[in-house]
Write an enzyme that holds these catalytic residues in place. Structure first.
Site, PDB file in Angstrom:
ATOM      1  N   SER A 135      40.483  39.944  30.124  1.00 43.72           N
ATOM      2  CA  SER A 135      40.433  41.409  30.024  1.00 43.72           C
ATOM      3  C   SER A 135      40.760  41.830  28.604  1.00 43.72           C
ATOM      4  O   SER A 135      41.444  41.113  27.868  1.00 43.72           O
ATOM      5  CB  SER A 135      41.475  42.013  30.980  1.00 43.72           C
ATOM      6  OG  SER A 135      41.637  43.397  30.709  1.00 43.72           O
ATOM      7  N   TYR A 178      49.633  42.422  34.709  1.00 42.39           N
ATOM      8  CA  TYR A 178      48.211  42.166  34.443  1.00 42.39           C
ATOM      9  C   TYR A 178      48.006  41.686  33.005  1.00 42.39           C
ATOM     10  O   TYR A 178      47.316  40.689  32.758  1.00 42.39           O
ATOM     11  CB  TYR A 178      47.428  43.447  34.717  1.00 42.39           C
ATOM     12  CG  TYR A 178      45.926  43.322  34.657  1.00 42.39           C
ATOM     13  CD1 TYR A 178      45.213  42.726  35.689  1.00 42.39           C
ATOM     14  CD2 TYR A 178      45.210  43.823  33.568  1.00 42.39           C
ATOM     15  CE1 TYR A 178      43.821  42.633  35.643  1.00 42.39           C
ATOM     16  CE2 TYR A 178      43.822  43.741  33.516  1.00 42.39           C
ATOM     17  CZ  TYR A 178      43.134  43.144  34.557  1.00 42.39           C
ATOM     18  OH  TYR A 178      41.756  43.051  34.504  1.00 42.39           O
TER      19      TYR A 178
HETATM   20  N1  LIG Z   1      36.502  46.329  36.013  1.00 39.13           N
HETATM   21  C1  LIG Z   1      37.076  46.264  34.820  1.00 39.13           C
HETATM   22  O1  LIG Z   1      37.181  47.283  34.087  1.00 39.13           O
HETATM   23  C2  LIG Z   1      37.625  44.959  34.323  1.00 39.13           C
HETATM   24  C3  LIG Z   1      38.019  44.917  32.986  1.00 39.13           C
HETATM   25  C4  LIG Z   1      38.550  43.730  32.483  1.00 39.13           C
HETATM   26  C5  LIG Z   1      38.651  42.622  33.307  1.00 39.13           C
HETATM   27  N2  LIG Z   1      38.259  42.697  34.605  1.00 39.13           N
HETATM   28  C6  LIG Z   1      38.394  41.489  35.404  1.00 39.13           C
HETATM   29  O2  LIG Z   1      37.136  41.149  35.906  1.00 39.13           O
HETATM   30  C7  LIG Z   1      37.288  40.501  37.176  1.00 39.13           C
HETATM   31  C8  LIG Z   1      36.437  41.217  38.223  1.00 39.13           C
HETATM   32  O3  LIG Z   1      36.926  42.548  38.346  1.00 39.13           O
HETATM   33  P1  LIG Z   1      36.126  43.694  39.118  1.00 39.13           P
HETATM   34  O4  LIG Z   1      36.335  44.932  38.338  1.00 39.13           O
HETATM   35  O5  LIG Z   1      34.764  43.223  39.447  1.00 39.13           O
HETATM   36  O6  LIG Z   1      37.031  43.825  40.434  1.00 39.13           O
HETATM   37  P2  LIG Z   1      36.646  43.863  41.989  1.00 39.13           P
HETATM   38  O7  LIG Z   1      37.906  44.251  42.673  1.00 39.13           O
HETATM   39  O8  LIG Z   1      35.404  44.645  42.207  1.00 39.13           O
HETATM   40  O9  LIG Z   1      36.310  42.318  42.292  1.00 39.13           O
HETATM   41  C9  LIG Z   1      37.320  41.350  42.305  1.00 39.13           C
HETATM   42  C10 LIG Z   1      37.009  40.348  43.399  1.00 39.13           C
HETATM   43  O10 LIG Z   1      38.056  39.363  43.371  1.00 39.13           O
HETATM   44  C11 LIG Z   1      38.362  39.048  44.711  1.00 39.13           C
HETATM   45  N3  LIG Z   1      39.709  38.512  44.798  1.00 39.13           N
HETATM   46  C12 LIG Z   1      40.879  39.178  44.625  1.00 39.13           C
HETATM   47  N4  LIG Z   1      41.915  38.351  44.847  1.00 39.13           N
HETATM   48  C13 LIG Z   1      41.379  37.149  45.156  1.00 39.13           C
HETATM   49  C14 LIG Z   1      41.934  35.896  45.518  1.00 39.13           C
HETATM   50  N5  LIG Z   1      43.279  35.716  45.613  1.00 39.13           N
HETATM   51  N6  LIG Z   1      41.111  34.863  45.777  1.00 39.13           N
HETATM   52  C15 LIG Z   1      39.761  35.031  45.717  1.00 39.13           C
HETATM   53  N7  LIG Z   1      39.176  36.193  45.398  1.00 39.13           N
HETATM   54  C16 LIG Z   1      39.981  37.242  45.124  1.00 39.13           C
HETATM   55  C17 LIG Z   1      38.237  40.386  45.459  1.00 39.13           C
HETATM   56  O11 LIG Z   1      38.102  40.187  46.874  1.00 39.13           O
HETATM   57  C18 LIG Z   1      37.003  40.983  44.806  1.00 39.13           C
HETATM   58  O12 LIG Z   1      35.817  40.638  45.492  1.00 39.13           O
HETATM   59  C19 LIG Z   1      38.789  40.532  37.479  1.00 39.13           C
HETATM   60  O13 LIG Z   1      39.358  39.305  37.089  1.00 39.13           O
HETATM   61  C20 LIG Z   1      39.288  41.655  36.617  1.00 39.13           C
HETATM   62  O14 LIG Z   1      40.655  41.515  36.306  1.00 39.13           O
HETATM   63  C21 LIG Z   1      37.743  43.836  35.125  1.00 39.13           C
END
Ligand SMILES: NC(=O)c1ccc[n+]([C@@H]2O[C@H](COP(=O)([O-])OP(=O)(O)OC[C@H]3O[C@@H](n4cnc5c(N)ncnc54)[C@H](O)[C@@H]3O)[C@@H](O)[C@H]2O)c1
Length: 242
Positions: free
Chosen positions: A122, A135
């Site tokens: 992130s 986080y």
């Molecule tokens: N959306 C953003 O702005 C953003 C920015 C930076 C980083 N990220 C990172 O990108 C990744 C995806 O984020 P997103 O925004 O698509 O979120 P999201 O919540 O849409 O998707 C995350 C997925 O991870 C799964 N998950 C959560 N805990 C889990 C576990 N213990 N075991 C297996 N699966 C698990 C959830 O069920 C979900 O399907 C994450 O690692 C998040 O931290 C997101």
């Protein structure tokens, strides 16, 4: 080359789901892994080592090969350090960092020459945000873990990289967008003036999956937000609810 096999963990939602579509469009057979109750092919909790090991052993047994692993599992919380519930802190570190380690450990065990792992870190791996201690710490750890694993797995021809997205509106971040000021503050601190899409992150995942000379990279993909400052989330939340 016969069809490559990819596993996308956290593939049921948001960025992970976009990676599933993009890797399929790029010709991969994709196994979607996520928590029970989500739309996926294999149930896995990344914090459970036996489940992570069984996921990779099962894919190799059923599909006969494994080429690309994307770890998009992630979760967050919002609390000041002095108020932080320790169990909540551990849970966020467990999913984002220990889960990332378990994926690298067991994918690294079964991947062969040419294999590629991409983890989702992130912008918060390098930019601190109020209320985001767990986080930020976990994602910074995952960025360093990516580099250590790249050193260790490189001699076996396995590449380890990460992407650090800025704001992408998904089920993870949508609730924060309803709080007055957060999105505007974020965009005012982003040179390109907009958030990203899950598809833009997925395009970078596809590129990395094919970039045969790229390893140990933690890619800032955020419209330039890493050049400015992160919004004061706790300040916005406090103002919105006082
Ligand atoms: N959306 C953003 O702005 C953003 C920015 C930076 C980083 N990220 C990172 O990108 C990744 C995806 O984020 P997103 O925004 O698509 O979120 P999201 O919540 O849409 O998707 C995350 C997925 O991870 C799964 N998950 C959560 N805990 C889990 C576990 N213990 N075991 C297996 N699966 C698990 C959830 O069920 C979900 O399907 C994450 O690692 C998040 O931290 C997101």
């Amino acid at each position: 080359m016969s069809e490559r096999v990819a596993v996308v963990i956290g593939g049921a939602s948001g960025i992970g789901a976009a990676c599933v579509d993009a890797l399929r469009d790029d010709g991969c057979r994709v196994v979607v892994a996520d928590l029970p109750g989500t739309p996926c092919d294999v149930d896995v909790d990344v914090t459970d080592e036996a489940q992570v090991a069984a996921l990779f052993d099962g894919v190799v047994e059923r599909e006969g090969r494994l080429d690309v692993v994307v770890n998009s599992a992630g979760t967050s919380t919002l609390s000041l350090v002095v108020d932080h519930d320790a169990a909540d802190f551990r849970r966020v570190v467990d999913v984002n960092l220990t889960g990332g380690f378990l994926v690298l450990k067991h994918a690294g065990r079964v991947l062969g020459e040419g294999g590629s792992v991409v983890s989702l870190t992130s912008l918060n791996a390098r930019q601190p945000g109020t209320g985001m201690a767990a986080y930020c710490s976990a994602k910074a750890g995952l960025a360093m873990l990516t580099q250590v694993a790249a050193l260790e797995l490189g001699p076996r021809g396995i590449r380890v990289n990460a992407i650090s997205p800025g704001l992408v509106v998904t089920p993870l971040t949508a609730p924060a967008m309803d709080i007055a000021g957060i999105e505007d503050d974020y965009l005012a601190n982003t040179p390109l003036g907009r958030s990203g899409t899950p598809q833009e992150v997925a395009e970078a995942v596809v590129y990395i999956s094919r970039a045969a000379w790229l390893t140990g990279e933690v890619l800032d993909l955020n419209g330039g937000a890493h050049l400015m400052r992160y919004p004061d989330l706790v300040g916005h939340v406090t103002r919105a609810f006082s």
